[in-house]
Design a protein around this motif. Sequence first.
Motif, PDB file in Angstrom:
ATOM      1  N   LEU A  57      -1.892 -51.735   5.369  1.00 27.12           N
ATOM      2  CA  LEU A  57      -1.277 -53.030   5.349  1.00 27.12           C
ATOM      3  C   LEU A  57      -0.255 -53.358   6.639  1.00 27.12           C
ATOM      4  CD1 LEU A  57      -0.978 -53.295   1.575  1.00 27.12           C
ATOM      5  CD2 LEU A  57      -2.196 -55.023   2.987  1.00 27.12           C
ATOM      6  N   PRO A  75      -6.814 -52.772   6.074  1.00 25.22           N
ATOM      7  CA  PRO A  75      -6.842 -52.410   4.576  1.00 25.22           C
ATOM      8  C   PRO A  75      -8.452 -51.949   4.144  1.00 25.22           C
ATOM      9  CG  PRO A  75      -6.034 -54.608   4.661  1.00 25.22           C
ATOM     10  CD  PRO A  75      -6.529 -54.343   6.012  1.00 25.22           C
ATOM     11  N   ARG A  77     -10.868 -50.985   1.028  1.00 25.63           N
ATOM     12  CA  ARG A  77     -11.128 -51.284  -0.683  1.00 25.63           C
ATOM     13  C   ARG A  77     -11.021 -49.801  -1.572  1.00 25.63           C
ATOM     14  NH1 ARG A  77     -15.344 -56.195  -0.749  1.00 25.63           N
ATOM     15  NH2 ARG A  77     -13.597 -57.769  -0.413  1.00 25.63           N
ATOM     16  N   LEU A  81      -3.542 -49.708  -5.400  1.00 25.81           N
ATOM     17  CA  LEU A  81      -1.996 -49.738  -5.195  1.00 25.81           C
ATOM     18  C   LEU A  81      -1.161 -50.098  -6.401  1.00 25.81           C
ATOM     19  CD1 LEU A  81      -2.938 -50.019  -2.068  1.00 25.81           C
ATOM     20  CD2 LEU A  81      -1.137 -51.542  -1.950  1.00 25.81           C
ATOM     21  N   PHE A  83       2.779 -51.084  -7.358  1.00 24.53           N
ATOM     22  CA  PHE A  83       4.141 -51.299  -6.685  1.00 24.53           C
ATOM     23  C   PHE A  83       5.308 -51.053  -7.775  1.00 24.53           C
ATOM     24  CE2 PHE A  83       0.977 -54.146  -4.813  1.00 24.53           C
ATOM     25  CZ  PHE A  83       1.065 -53.865  -3.389  1.00 24.53           C
ATOM     26  N   MET A 104     -11.647 -60.270  -6.812  1.00 22.57           N
ATOM     27  CA  MET A 104     -11.093 -60.394  -5.515  1.00 22.57           C
ATOM     28  C   MET A 104     -12.352 -59.715  -4.592  1.00 22.57           C
ATOM     29  SD  MET A 104      -8.313 -62.054  -4.638  1.00 22.57           S
ATOM     30  CE  MET A 104      -9.003 -63.118  -6.147  1.00 22.57           C
ATOM     31  N   MET A 105     -13.038 -58.788  -5.011  1.00 23.90           N
ATOM     32  CA  MET A 105     -13.913 -57.987  -4.515  1.00 23.90           C
ATOM     33  C   MET A 105     -15.250 -58.471  -4.410  1.00 23.90           C
ATOM     34  SD  MET A 105     -12.829 -53.836  -4.212  1.00 23.90           S
ATOM     35  CE  MET A 105     -12.657 -53.744  -6.204  1.00 23.90           C
TER      36      MET A 105
ATOM     37  N   LEU B 176      -1.341 -57.046  -2.451  1.00 20.21           N
ATOM     38  CA  LEU B 176      -2.388 -56.217  -3.381  1.00 20.21           C
ATOM     39  C   LEU B 176      -3.572 -57.032  -2.938  1.00 20.21           C
ATOM     40  CD1 LEU B 176      -3.097 -54.448  -5.843  1.00 20.21           C
ATOM     41  CD2 LEU B 176      -2.883 -56.770  -7.210  1.00 20.21           C
ATOM     42  N   CYS B 177      -3.661 -58.205  -3.084  1.00 27.19           N
ATOM     43  CA  CYS B 177      -4.834 -58.949  -2.547  1.00 27.19           C
ATOM     44  C   CYS B 177      -5.416 -58.677  -1.321  1.00 27.19           C
ATOM     45  CB  CYS B 177      -4.579 -60.647  -2.521  1.00 27.19           C
ATOM     46  SG  CYS B 177      -4.146 -61.177  -4.182  1.00 27.19           S
ATOM     47  N   ARG B 178      -4.612 -58.521  -0.202  1.00 26.84           N
ATOM     48  CA  ARG B 178      -4.874 -58.180   1.036  1.00 26.84           C
ATOM     49  C   ARG B 178      -5.519 -56.662   1.095  1.00 26.84           C
ATOM     50  NH1 ARG B 178      -3.778 -62.043   3.685  1.00 26.84           N
ATOM     51  NH2 ARG B 178      -1.588 -63.036   4.167  1.00 26.84           N
ATOM     52  N   SER B 179      -4.974 -55.605   0.392  1.00 26.46           N
ATOM     53  CA  SER B 179      -5.434 -54.319   0.226  1.00 26.46           C
ATOM     54  C   SER B 179      -6.869 -54.314  -0.353  1.00 26.46           C
ATOM     55  CB  SER B 179      -4.614 -53.534  -0.572  1.00 26.46           C
ATOM     56  OG  SER B 179      -4.904 -53.679  -2.105  1.00 26.46           O
ATOM     57  N   LEU B 180      -7.237 -55.375  -1.088  1.00 27.40           N
ATOM     58  CA  LEU B 180      -8.710 -55.570  -1.683  1.00 27.40           C
ATOM     59  C   LEU B 180      -9.467 -56.330  -0.520  1.00 27.40           C
ATOM     60  CD1 LEU B 180      -7.575 -56.282  -5.152  1.00 27.40           C
ATOM     61  CD2 LEU B 180      -8.516 -54.180  -4.279  1.00 27.40           C
TER      62      LEU B 180
END
Lengths: 260, 278
Positions: A57, A75, A77, A81, A83, A104-105, B176-180
Amino acid sequence: MTAAIALKSVGKTYLTRDAEVEAIRRVDAEIAQGEFVSVLGPSGCGKSTLLMMIAGLEAPSHGEILIEGRAVTGPRRENGLIFQDATLLPWKTALENVLFPIRMMRRPVAAYEERARTLLRQVGLSGFEDKRPHELSGGMRQRVAICRALIHDPRLLLMDEPFSALDAITRDEMNETLVDIWEREHKTGVFVTHSIREAVFLSDRVLVMTGRPSTIALDLRVPFPRPRRPEIQETAEFGRLCGTLRATIEAGYGRRREAA
Amino acid sequence: MSATAEELREAARAAGALRARRARRAAFAKTVLLPIATALSVIGFWEWAVAAWRVPAVILPPPSEVAGVLVRAWPLLSQHAVPTTLEAVGGFTLATLCGVLLATLLVASSWIRAALYPNVVFFQLIPKIALAPLFIVWLGIGSESRLAFSLFVSFFPVVIATATGLANVPADMVRLCRSLAASDWQIFLSVRFPYALPYIFSGMKIAITFSIIGVVVGEFITAQAGLGYLILFASSKAETGLILAAIAVLCAVGLALFGLVGLAERLVLRRFGPDGGR
């Protein structure tokens, strides 16, 4: 065997309003497959930055990060992560939040629902699948976040002070939950924390980062066998390891004060 | 025979429930009945004062007379309420759509934001009412000019509220979204937009009020129908009762529209709100 993560003279320099700030000077380390490594250091020592660079990132200013032999350029997949804050979507249920990465994927959500329910059960949240975050306690929310990080079966689990916003009792519980999950899921883990006890209890190795501009001051192996029992925290060996780490952190501080 | 422990506990529970009920009733009296009582006593004082000081009805008719006009002139009032309501709703709807769209562009690109946002804020500071005559010059005396002016007046609160909401997503959520490897569009649809909904609604609640103001100002300047027109018409004939009746209808329209937006907000936030809309 290729290291899961190889950090090769990784450094990071930020541009602030009126100066360049060297956050991380030079970090060299290798993390083996399946190893759980804590990065321990005071606030603002760049340990979160290091984690974000491993996650792809943020880009290092110099040096190189290799994951399973391939350079990180963005990034991937294969990362999960977690936090400091659970960062759940407030309008979604626990189950939907766990399944969020799948959506998201653009993978078929239904195929992962069984795994999501199993993960929630394993962290002690059966019966809470349809609750929304505001109906859950802070510890429960963070458990949901752990399940979310694991749902797509990532190879790397990257955790940025995940329990530091929780109270001490909940934190101990979370540590035990994480150890359990760890011993079942067999991931490679990088865990950023400023809690010495937490680092020793959870990790196979602890890397101590000193204050800015940071380097790795100590690479300490934690010899306790797995499965880990909470009782190891009462042993003399545990206390001795904590003492070594504390001394290293304090020495790092001293050095910085002299330099200033 | 003495009471059992169970009976004592039951009695204590009942007493507690009674106290809770009383406290709830007292809170209702304070937050609901008291403001209503205040409003009613002001109207009562108005009725009394106008009679006591013999204020001519042209200056200020008593509330009872305004109510009479409201009943007698209802066909006229309702007929004029229709264009005002439709234009206000039209202006508000366009303002919401355009506002959300512009806010999306502002958040999507730092270049667009840098180019536009300071100007949006600057425009927000202009006394927009002063520009109303320009809209008549550009768009004529039909409803287009009032619609456009109402849109112009109510547009900025939506833009600013929406842009704030879209940018207010927790940074870690975006990470989080970017990491996916999620696309910007996915992040917008799944995260940013729902996160911004409470903000969008707060902008819409301001917009609905402003859009009515916009239409009435437009009607003051030029119109053949509408409540603003009726008020102007009544004032030219010194029919103060009709003016006040038209204002009352205007208030009712405003309240109803605001209520509808509030209702929509509650329904949407029950689904997307941070705490289930509670």
